[in-house]
Design a protein around this motif. Structure first.
Motif, PDB file in Angstrom:
ATOM      1  N   ALA A   1      43.341  45.641  31.706  1.00 29.85           N
ATOM      2  CA  ALA A   1      44.412  44.643  31.615  1.00 29.85           C
ATOM      3  C   ALA A   1      45.722  45.273  31.133  1.00 29.85           C
TER       4      ALA A   1
ATOM      5  N   TYR B   1      42.393  37.302  35.770  1.00 26.72           N
ATOM      6  CA  TYR B   1      42.927  38.651  35.580  1.00 26.72           C
ATOM      7  C   TYR B   1      41.921  39.792  35.661  1.00 26.72           C
ATOM      8  N   ALA B   2      40.602  39.501  35.775  1.00 28.52           N
ATOM      9  CA  ALA B   2      39.622  40.594  35.720  1.00 28.52           C
ATOM     10  C   ALA B   2      39.142  40.971  37.115  1.00 28.52           C
TER      11      ALA B   2
ATOM     12  N   LEU C   1      49.143  43.269  32.049  1.00 26.25           N
ATOM     13  CA  LEU C   1      48.812  41.852  31.856  1.00 26.25           C
ATOM     14  C   LEU C   1      48.839  41.425  30.390  1.00 26.25           C
TER      15      LEU C   1
ATOM     16  N   ARG D   1      39.249  35.739  32.628  1.00 30.44           N
ATOM     17  CA  ARG D   1      38.551  36.682  33.524  1.00 30.44           C
ATOM     18  C   ARG D   1      38.654  36.242  34.981  1.00 30.44           C
TER      19      ARG D   1
ATOM     20  N   ALA E   1      38.790  42.659  31.587  1.00 34.55           N
ATOM     21  CA  ALA E   1      40.088  42.292  30.989  1.00 34.55           C
ATOM     22  C   ALA E   1      40.066  42.014  29.482  1.00 34.55           C
TER      23      ALA E   1
ATOM     24  N   ASN F   1      47.133  47.148  34.017  1.00 33.53           N
ATOM     25  CA  ASN F   1      47.681  46.220  35.017  1.00 33.53           C
ATOM     26  C   ASN F   1      48.858  45.399  34.489  1.00 33.53           C
TER      27      ASN F   1
ATOM     28  N   ILE G   1      42.075  42.980  24.321  1.00 32.60           N
ATOM     29  CA  ILE G   1      42.644  43.101  25.670  1.00 32.60           C
ATOM     30  C   ILE G   1      42.329  44.532  26.102  1.00 32.60           C
TER      31      ILE G   1
ATOM     32  N   ILE H   1      48.283  37.542  29.007  1.00 35.87           N
ATOM     33  CA  ILE H   1      47.074  37.190  28.251  1.00 35.87           C
ATOM     34  C   ILE H   1      47.447  36.655  26.866  1.00 35.87           C
TER      35      ILE H   1
END
Ligand code: CMP
Length: 140
Positions: free
Chosen positions: A13, A106-107, A18, A103, A114, A16, A9, A22
């Protein structure tokens, strides 16, 4: 066919916030997490990990990005783990990643994408050994 792969990760990410989403995605897709830790890569480590890309124009930016903040590295276990994890994360460029992949969800960019996944069983073995010693991996 190996049943393990390395996942990272990446700093974007983590930044952010996340990580939890994830990890939920990993578990919801049937992977067992058999090793996990949060680390901050040094420049030397990032250069070595991505040495295969050293001739690429994006290498130096990639090393800067991967050392810009902490990462979470994980060893995932599932049948045909390398292919299963690559299907779960989607294409390298999030603009090309299938709907519902990590991705896609979240990317942001092809660099800040990410997550990482090993691209072959041979590289999975090397990449897991890069980050984890034997006694850090669950043996069940
Ligand atoms: P990863 O799966 O970790 O493998 C190599 C990484 O290099 C990739 O994810 C991206 O973060 C980065 N990368 C790959 N292609 C490009 C590109 N064209 N431009 C910038 N970064 C890239």
């Amino acid at each position: 066919m190996s049943n393990r792969t390395l996942a990272i990760i990446k700093p974007d990410a983590i930044q952010n916030r996340l990580t939890g989403k994830i990890i939920d995605h990993i578990l919801d897709n049937g992977f067992d997490i058999i090793a996990m830790k949060k680390i901050h890569l040094s420049v030397a480590e990032a250069k070595e990990f991505y040495a295969i890309h050293k001739e690429k124009p994006f290498y130096s930016d990639l090393v800067s990005f991967m050392t810009s903040g902490p990462c979470v590295v994980l060893t995932l276990q599932k049948e045909e783990a390398v292919e299963a994890w690559r299907n779960t994360i989607g294409a390298t460029d999030p603009a090309e990643a299938s709907p519902g992949t990590i991705r896609n969800l979240y990317a942001d960019t092809v660099q800040n994408n990410a997550v990482h996944g090993s691209d072959s069983d041979e590289n999975a073995i090397k990449e897991i050994a890069f980050f984890f010693s034997i006694n850090e991996i669950l043996m069940n």
